[in-house]
Design a protein around this motif. Structure first.
Motif, PDB file in Angstrom:
ATOM      1  N   ILE A  33       2.858  -6.281  -1.256  1.00  0.00           N
ATOM      2  CA  ILE A  33       4.081  -6.097  -2.034  1.00  0.00           C
ATOM      3  C   ILE A  33       3.928  -4.854  -2.886  1.00  0.00           C
ATOM      4  O   ILE A  33       3.103  -4.813  -3.815  1.00  0.00           O
ATOM      5  N   GLY A  34       4.668  -3.833  -2.546  1.00  0.00           N
ATOM      6  CA  GLY A  34       4.613  -2.577  -3.280  1.00  0.00           C
ATOM      7  C   GLY A  34       5.983  -1.932  -3.334  1.00  0.00           C
ATOM      8  O   GLY A  34       7.008  -2.593  -3.146  1.00  0.00           O
ATOM      9  N   GLY A  35       5.974  -0.617  -3.563  1.00  0.00           N
ATOM     10  CA  GLY A  35       7.229   0.104  -3.713  1.00  0.00           C
ATOM     11  C   GLY A  35       7.558   1.004  -2.553  1.00  0.00           C
ATOM     12  O   GLY A  35       7.248   0.701  -1.389  1.00  0.00           O
ATOM     13  N   SER A  36       8.161   2.143  -2.863  1.00  0.00           N
ATOM     14  CA  SER A  36       8.733   3.024  -1.842  1.00  0.00           C
ATOM     15  C   SER A  36       7.698   3.536  -0.852  1.00  0.00           C
ATOM     16  O   SER A  36       7.918   3.499   0.361  1.00  0.00           O
ATOM     17  N   MET A  37       6.563   4.053  -1.355  1.00  0.00           N
ATOM     18  CA  MET A  37       5.561   4.582  -0.440  1.00  0.00           C
ATOM     19  C   MET A  37       4.897   3.478   0.384  1.00  0.00           C
ATOM     20  O   MET A  37       4.628   3.649   1.573  1.00  0.00           O
ATOM     21  N   ASP A  38       4.657   2.328  -0.267  1.00  0.00           N
ATOM     22  CA  ASP A  38       3.950   1.231   0.402  1.00  0.00           C
ATOM     23  C   ASP A  38       4.702   0.739   1.637  1.00  0.00           C
ATOM     24  O   ASP A  38       4.093   0.214   2.575  1.00  0.00           O
ATOM     25  N   LYS A  39       6.031   0.899   1.624  1.00  0.00           N
ATOM     26  CA  LYS A  39       6.837   0.458   2.767  1.00  0.00           C
ATOM     27  C   LYS A  39       6.412   1.140   4.061  1.00  0.00           C
ATOM     28  O   LYS A  39       6.609   0.606   5.144  1.00  0.00           O
ATOM     29  N   HIS A  40       5.834   2.322   3.938  1.00  0.00           N
ATOM     30  CA  HIS A  40       5.502   3.121   5.123  1.00  0.00           C
ATOM     31  C   HIS A  40       4.073   2.893   5.614  1.00  0.00           C
ATOM     32  O   HIS A  40       3.652   3.548   6.561  1.00  0.00           O
ATOM     33  N   ILE A  41       3.346   1.978   4.992  1.00  0.00           N
ATOM     34  CA  ILE A  41       2.005   1.654   5.483  1.00  0.00           C
ATOM     35  C   ILE A  41       2.154   0.785   6.734  1.00  0.00           C
ATOM     36  O   ILE A  41       2.706  -0.314   6.663  1.00  0.00           O
ATOM     37  N   PRO A  42       1.691   1.237   7.887  1.00  0.00           N
ATOM     38  CA  PRO A  42       1.873   0.492   9.148  1.00  0.00           C
ATOM     39  C   PRO A  42       0.857  -0.642   9.282  1.00  0.00           C
ATOM     40  O   PRO A  42      -0.150  -0.518   9.973  1.00  0.00           O
ATOM     41  N   VAL A  43       1.139  -1.758   8.652  1.00  0.00           N
ATOM     42  CA  VAL A  43       0.163  -2.847   8.589  1.00  0.00           C
ATOM     43  C   VAL A  43      -0.141  -3.421   9.977  1.00  0.00           C
ATOM     44  O   VAL A  43      -1.269  -3.854  10.242  1.00  0.00           O
ATOM     45  N   SER A  44       0.847  -3.443  10.867  1.00  0.00           N
ATOM     46  CA  SER A  44       0.600  -3.994  12.206  1.00  0.00           C
ATOM     47  C   SER A  44      -0.409  -3.139  12.975  1.00  0.00           C
ATOM     48  O   SER A  44      -1.342  -3.661  13.602  1.00  0.00           O
ATOM     49  N   GLU A  45      -0.219  -1.825  12.913  1.00  0.00           N
ATOM     50  CA  GLU A  45      -1.147  -0.926  13.603  1.00  0.00           C
ATOM     51  C   GLU A  45      -2.551  -1.028  13.019  1.00  0.00           C
ATOM     52  O   GLU A  45      -3.543  -1.069  13.755  1.00  0.00           O
ATOM     53  N   LEU A  46      -2.633  -1.067  11.699  1.00  0.00           N
ATOM     54  CA  LEU A  46      -3.939  -1.155  11.051  1.00  0.00           C
ATOM     55  C   LEU A  46      -4.601  -2.503  11.332  1.00  0.00           C
ATOM     56  O   LEU A  46      -5.825  -2.581  11.473  1.00  0.00           O
ATOM     57  N   SER A  47      -3.786  -3.552  11.415  1.00  0.00           N
ATOM     58  CA  SER A  47      -4.337  -4.877  11.733  1.00  0.00           C
ATOM     59  C   SER A  47      -4.987  -4.873  13.109  1.00  0.00           C
ATOM     60  O   SER A  47      -6.067  -5.432  13.303  1.00  0.00           O
ATOM     61  N   ASN A  48      -4.321  -4.226  14.052  1.00  0.00           N
ATOM     62  CA  ASN A  48      -4.879  -4.138  15.414  1.00  0.00           C
ATOM     63  C   ASN A  48      -6.118  -3.248  15.451  1.00  0.00           C
ATOM     64  O   ASN A  48      -7.122  -3.582  16.098  1.00  0.00           O
ATOM     65  N   GLU A  49      -6.041  -2.121  14.764  1.00  0.00           N
ATOM     66  CA  GLU A  49      -7.148  -1.170  14.782  1.00  0.00           C
ATOM     67  C   GLU A  49      -8.417  -1.752  14.166  1.00  0.00           C
ATOM     68  O   GLU A  49      -9.521  -1.518  14.664  1.00  0.00           O
ATOM     69  N   PHE A  50      -8.242  -2.547  13.117  1.00  0.00           N
ATOM     70  CA  PHE A  50      -9.408  -3.080  12.411  1.00  0.00           C
ATOM     71  C   PHE A  50      -9.648  -4.558  12.712  1.00  0.00           C
ATOM     72  O   PHE A  50     -10.396  -5.227  12.007  1.00  0.00           O
ATOM     73  N   ASP A  51      -9.000  -5.057  13.756  1.00  0.00           N
ATOM     74  CA  ASP A  51      -9.265  -6.412  14.244  1.00  0.00           C
ATOM     75  C   ASP A  51      -9.071  -7.480  13.167  1.00  0.00           C
ATOM     76  O   ASP A  51      -9.883  -8.391  13.010  1.00  0.00           O
ATOM     77  N   PHE A  52      -7.985  -7.366  12.415  1.00  0.00           N
ATOM     78  CA  PHE A  52      -7.686  -8.419  11.439  1.00  0.00           C
ATOM     79  C   PHE A  52      -7.396  -9.714  12.190  1.00  0.00           C
ATOM     80  O   PHE A  52      -6.599  -9.717  13.135  1.00  0.00           O
ATOM     81  N   THR A  53      -8.015 -10.784  11.772  1.00  0.00           N
ATOM     82  CA  THR A  53      -7.820 -12.076  12.438  1.00  0.00           C
ATOM     83  C   THR A  53      -6.847 -12.962  11.669  1.00  0.00           C
ATOM     84  O   THR A  53      -6.892 -14.179  11.771  1.00  0.00           O
ATOM     85  N   PHE A  54      -5.979 -12.347  10.895  1.00  0.00           N
ATOM     86  CA  PHE A  54      -5.012 -13.093  10.104  1.00  0.00           C
ATOM     87  C   PHE A  54      -3.705 -12.318  10.107  1.00  0.00           C
ATOM     88  O   PHE A  54      -3.668 -11.120  10.419  1.00  0.00           O
ATOM     89  N   ALA A  55      -2.636 -12.995   9.788  1.00  0.00           N
ATOM     90  CA  ALA A  55      -1.324 -12.336   9.737  1.00  0.00           C
ATOM     91  C   ALA A  55      -1.216 -11.522   8.449  1.00  0.00           C
ATOM     92  O   ALA A  55      -1.548 -12.003   7.372  1.00  0.00           O
ATOM     93  N   LEU A  56      -0.751 -10.290   8.591  1.00  0.00           N
ATOM     94  CA  LEU A  56      -0.568  -9.406   7.446  1.00  0.00           C
ATOM     95  C   LEU A  56       0.822  -8.799   7.531  1.00  0.00           C
ATOM     96  O   LEU A  56       1.173  -8.173   8.530  1.00  0.00           O
ATOM     97  N   TYR A  57       1.640  -8.983   6.491  1.00  0.00           N
ATOM     98  CA  TYR A  57       3.015  -8.494   6.505  1.00  0.00           C
ATOM     99  C   TYR A  57       3.253  -7.545   5.338  1.00  0.00           C
ATOM    100  O   TYR A  57       2.761  -7.773   4.234  1.00  0.00           O
TER     101      TYR A  57
END
Length: 320
Positions: free
Chosen positions: A139-163
């Motif tokens: 939960i952040g502001g204007s810039m944080d909206k552009h952080i691609p959490v799905s791509e980073l989750s895949n790249e770093f093998d996150f084993t949990f849901a991140l939105y």
């Protein structure tokens, strides 16, 4: 038949008839608000006086029994009053903030300067076997909206849901309402807050209100789930602005007071996401399951933001 006694008993029955209804209503209300203790005690005193008069005159009859019955019902109402009073006190204490803005000021004044640390110091995170069931929310502001959490989750093998639930120009004042209506009903397991971009003017004019907004937000999250993990990310300060520096000191003090994870963006240059990923892979290769610390998750997200997003922000006084 003694009509005087009969009419006296009828009077007592009429007066006493409303008390059982009042007891039932007060018990269901679970609050002493609107109930007068002085009035209840006055009624009890009146019944005691009537009973005393009966004993003085030796009038041991059914009228005396009606006096005792009414007194018993009013005493029950008194017991319900004190029970409701205790419930009111408990509700009030649960809604109060654990710490005040003054406490935060004291923590800030006593706090040591923020120290830069190496990424290796953040890799000691392997924990007990834990099965993630709910999502981690950013939960952040204007810039944080552009952080691609799905791509980073895949790249770093996150084993949990991140939105990524960040909102344009999200201020602390609006964050609590946004959390209550949009985020908390989703029952997140953890929240990463990066707020402050829209609050610098507020902090300059009223740092106590800034503290209270942040504390109320954390209190609202814990009200839904007392075990929820929370991370507070500091505000970016590339120009070493003294107001932002002071704001970050307050955020750090709040995180310590509320036992949240504090993530210092001043260390972003030193973070090494690849080293974090390597440590994760080693843990899995050893057959270890881990509950990924919010500090490491935040480092991965904001390492990306520091390298890819900040250079595109022209007026980067605050990242939010």
């Amino acid at each position: 038949m003694d009509f005087a006694h009969l009419f006296e008993a009828a009077m007592l029955v009429c007066f006493g008839f409303s008390w059982p209804l009042n007891v039932r209503k007060a018990y269901k209300a679970r609050s002493a608000k609107g109930t007068s203790l002085a009035f209840i005690i006055l009624i009890i005193t009146g019944y005691l006086a009537g009973i005393a008069a009966k004993f003085i005159h030796g009038q041991y009859n059914y009228v005396l029994a009606v006096y005792f019955l009414n007194l018993l019902i009013v005493l029950t109402n008194l017991a319900v009053y004190f029970r409701n009073k205790a419930l009111d006190k408990k509700a009030a204490s649960s809604n109060q903030l654990k710490v005040t803005a003054k406490d935060i000021e004291e923590r800030v004044s006593k706090a040591k300067p923020l120290v830069r640390i190496s990424s290796e110091e953040n890799l000691d995170y392997i924990s007990k076997v834990y099965e993630e069931k709910n999502a981690v929310m950013l939960i952040g502001g204007s810039m944080d909206k552009h952080i691609p959490v799905s791509e980073l989750s895949n790249e770093f093998d996150f084993t949990f849901a991140l939105y990524n639930k960040s909102q344009e120009k999200l201020s602390l004042k609006d964050a609590k309402k946004y959390m209550t209506s949009e985020i908390l009903p989703l029952e997140p397991e953890a929240c990463i807050f990066h707020l402050g971009d829209e609050d610098l003017n507020l902090f300059k004019t009223n740092p106590e209100l800034f503290d209270n907004y942040y504390l109320e937000l954390i209190n609202e999250v814990k009200r839904y789930n007392s075990k929820e993990r929370i991370a507070l990310v500091s505000v970016n300060n590339p120009q070493n602005d003294k107001n932002i520096k002071s704001m970050n000191a307050h955020i750090k003090a709040i995180s310590e007071a509320e036992k949240c994870t504090f993530v210092n963006l001043e260390n972003a240059k030193l973070w090494n996401p690849d080293a974090t990923k390597a440590a994760n892979d080693f843990a899995y290769s050893m057959g270890l399951s881990q509950r990924k610390p919010l500090k490491n998750v935040s480092e991965i997200l904001y390492s990306y933001a520091y390298k890819e997003l900040l250079p595109t922000v022209k007026d980067a006084k605050i990242v939010g």
